[in-house]
Design an enzyme around this catalytic site. Sequence first.
Site, short mmCIF file in Angstrom:
data_model
loop_
_atom_site.label_atom_id
_atom_site.label_comp_id
_atom_site.label_asym_id
_atom_site.label_seq_id
_atom_site.Cartn_x
_atom_site.Cartn_y
_atom_site.Cartn_z
N HIS A 15 0.80 -1.23 0.00
CA HIS A 15 0.00 0.00 0.00
C HIS A 15 0.82 1.27 0.00
O HIS A 15 0.27 2.36 -0.07
CB HIS A 15 -0.93 0.03 1.22
C1 UD1 Z 1 -1.43 5.88 5.55
C2 UD1 Z 1 -0.04 6.34 5.99
C3 UD1 Z 1 0.96 5.22 5.80
C4 UD1 Z 1 0.51 3.96 6.51
C5 UD1 Z 1 -0.90 3.61 6.07
C6 UD1 Z 1 -1.40 2.45 6.89
C7 UD1 Z 1 0.34 8.73 5.61
C8 UD1 Z 1 1.13 9.71 4.85
N1 UD1 Z 1 0.43 7.47 5.19
O1 UD1 Z 1 -1.36 5.61 4.16
O2 UD1 Z 1 2.21 5.61 6.35
O3 UD1 Z 1 1.39 2.93 6.16
O4 UD1 Z 1 -1.79 4.73 6.29
O5 UD1 Z 1 -2.41 1.75 6.24
O6 UD1 Z 1 -0.31 9.06 6.56
N2 UD1 Z 1 -8.85 4.65 1.97
C9 UD1 Z 1 -10.11 4.09 2.07
N3 UD1 Z 1 -10.54 3.72 3.30
C10 UD1 Z 1 -9.82 3.90 4.42
C11 UD1 Z 1 -8.55 4.47 4.32
C12 UD1 Z 1 -8.07 4.85 3.09
O7 UD1 Z 1 -10.80 3.93 1.07
O8 UD1 Z 1 -10.28 3.53 5.51
C13 UD1 Z 1 -8.34 5.06 0.62
C14 UD1 Z 1 -8.78 6.46 0.23
O9 UD1 Z 1 -8.98 6.48 -1.14
C15 UD1 Z 1 -7.57 7.29 0.51
C16 UD1 Z 1 -6.41 6.33 0.20
O10 UD1 Z 1 -6.93 5.05 0.62
O11 UD1 Z 1 -7.51 8.43 -0.28
C17 UD1 Z 1 -5.16 6.61 0.96
O12 UD1 Z 1 -5.44 6.73 2.35
P1 UD1 Z 1 -4.51 7.65 3.30
O13 UD1 Z 1 -5.01 7.56 4.68
O14 UD1 Z 1 -4.36 9.00 2.70
O15 UD1 Z 1 -3.10 6.99 3.19
P2 UD1 Z 1 -2.67 5.46 3.32
O16 UD1 Z 1 -2.24 5.02 1.97
O17 UD1 Z 1 -3.72 4.68 4.01
N1 UDP Z 2 -3.43 -5.57 9.29
C1 UDP Z 2 -4.74 -5.99 9.49
N2 UDP Z 2 -5.46 -6.47 8.41
C2 UDP Z 2 -4.93 -6.54 7.16
C3 UDP Z 2 -3.60 -6.10 6.97
C4 UDP Z 2 -2.87 -5.62 8.05
O1 UDP Z 2 -5.25 -5.94 10.61
O2 UDP Z 2 -5.64 -6.97 6.23
C5 UDP Z 2 -2.67 -5.03 10.45
C6 UDP Z 2 -1.33 -5.69 10.69
O3 UDP Z 2 -1.46 -6.79 11.55
C7 UDP Z 2 -0.51 -4.57 11.31
C8 UDP Z 2 -1.12 -3.31 10.75
O4 UDP Z 2 -2.34 -3.69 10.14
O5 UDP Z 2 -0.67 -4.55 12.72
C9 UDP Z 2 -0.20 -2.70 9.73
O6 UDP Z 2 -0.86 -1.65 9.08
P1 UDP Z 2 -0.49 -1.18 7.62
O7 UDP Z 2 0.21 -2.24 6.88
O8 UDP Z 2 -1.74 -0.62 7.03
O9 UDP Z 2 0.43 0.09 7.91
P2 UDP Z 2 2.00 0.32 8.18
O10 UDP Z 2 2.40 -0.55 9.30
O11 UDP Z 2 2.72 0.06 6.91
O12 UDP Z 2 2.07 1.77 8.51
#
Ligand code: UD1
Ligand code: UDP
Length: 380
Positions: free
Chosen positions: A222
């Site tokens: 992601h």
């Molecule tokens: C964010 C964090 C990243 C982390 C990740 C965990 C920043 C800069 N990045 O990235 O470091 O690894 O969260 O998962 O804060 N979206 C949905 N539903 C949700 C959440 C997101 O549809 O519940 C979609 C939306 O289209 C959104 C896109 O995902 O625009 C990106 O979401 P965003 O929260 O901006 O960043 P992440 O890629 O989730």
């Molecule tokens: N995780 C989850 N369901 C999933 C994938 C990941 O609960 O389908 C949990 C995972 O166990 C970990 C956390 O999400 O604790 C990691 O989040 P993510 O990979 O979104 O973010 P990052 O750690 O890269 O910021």
Amino acid sequence: MSQYTGEFKILHPENMNARVCVVVGTRPGIVMFSPIIRQLEQSGADFFVLHTGQHYSQNMDGVLFTDLSLKQPKYRLESVQYCKYHGEQTAEMLKGIERVLLDERPRMVLVGGDANTNLAGALAACKLHLKVGHVEAGERSFDWSMPEEHNRVIIDHISNYLFATGEKAKNNLIREAIRGSIIVSGNPIVDACYQNLEFARRRNAQRRFDVESKQFILVTLHREENTDNPTRLRSALEAIHAVGVELGLTPLMFTHPRTQKRIEALGLSSAVRNGIRFEEPIGYLDFLDMLASAALVCTDSGGVQQEACILKTPALTFRDNTEWTETIEMGANLLVGVDPHAAVEGARTMVHKCGTWSQPFGDGSAAERIVSTVIKEIGR
Ligand code: UD1
Ligand code: UDP
């Protein structure tokens, strides 16, 4: 309008309450804070949880509250999910958090990790002269193209308490001449993992996905550098497919909504998608069980790299760098970028390595150490 009627732009100590605000907003933040919230409850501390609304889908947010038996946050910002750009999203959170902090007037604000949620929480608190505690401080990828690296560096420099997961993070902070106090607390991800693993194992999530233990490859992808670059995203999917073919195992990808949207928007052909099984994100308990049962994990997630190391599942990280260099040094993880050849080579090496390392992230009592510091601070 805030109930705080002071005419000042900052909060003065006499107007603060002996209270702590925990800021969450993303999937990894909810996992990381779950043992800390439990510990705050047990200690009888006056605290509340503020959710920024950065993550909002049921399978990225609600399911985690259920799985981790967490109460709903006292505050949830509803407008943030409509923001698109980093600045806009951070600004909307900053405004919303500031309003809550002016009402609640806690002495301390806790943020954890490197998402925009945490930058907004730390900045809102710092501007009001509240104490900031950063959980998972001092991690660095040294890659300034990453939004997470901007956030980590800025948060650390405006925090009063830096909860480092280990000596490496502590040394990064010392090298940067950080102002706040460094506390080597260990990593609350370990606490969460240990507290939930037994329960997770009983769920037998493999049955739900109709796979046998050690007969599948678990995939998550992601990060912005992979999803928002069409060439890299295509290459990453090709690499995952190639690893599956090489090992004769099905890659099962729990697809982050960001990645799902990019795959659809780019119209990536079925040739690229072929050979990978795409599923929606799953709850934390099912995910832990699947991670512990996988033959190999392919990921670009920070949390998943750590959890794979803790659960003794070998990992390939689809990035050019990582903050979690300990996992590489232990032999639990290998960086392969998104190159299919490197991924296949890596898979051949890693798949046989199952469980030959000890995890370097602490003993599962990070939350205790963090909360004991918090209680001293708010009781001042
Ligand atoms: C964010 C964090 C990243 C982390 C990740 C965990 C920043 C800069 N990045 O990235 O470091 O690894 O969260 O998962 O804060 N979206 C949905 N539903 C949700 C959440 C997101 O549809 O519940 C979609 C939306 O289209 C959104 C896109 O995902 O625009 C990106 O979401 P965003 O929260 O901006 O960043 P992440 O890629 O989730
Ligand atoms: N995780 C989850 N369901 C999933 C994938 C990941 O609960 O389908 C949990 C995972 O166990 C970990 C956390 O999400 O604790 C990691 O989040 P993510 O990979 O979104 O973010 P990052 O750690 O890269 O910021």
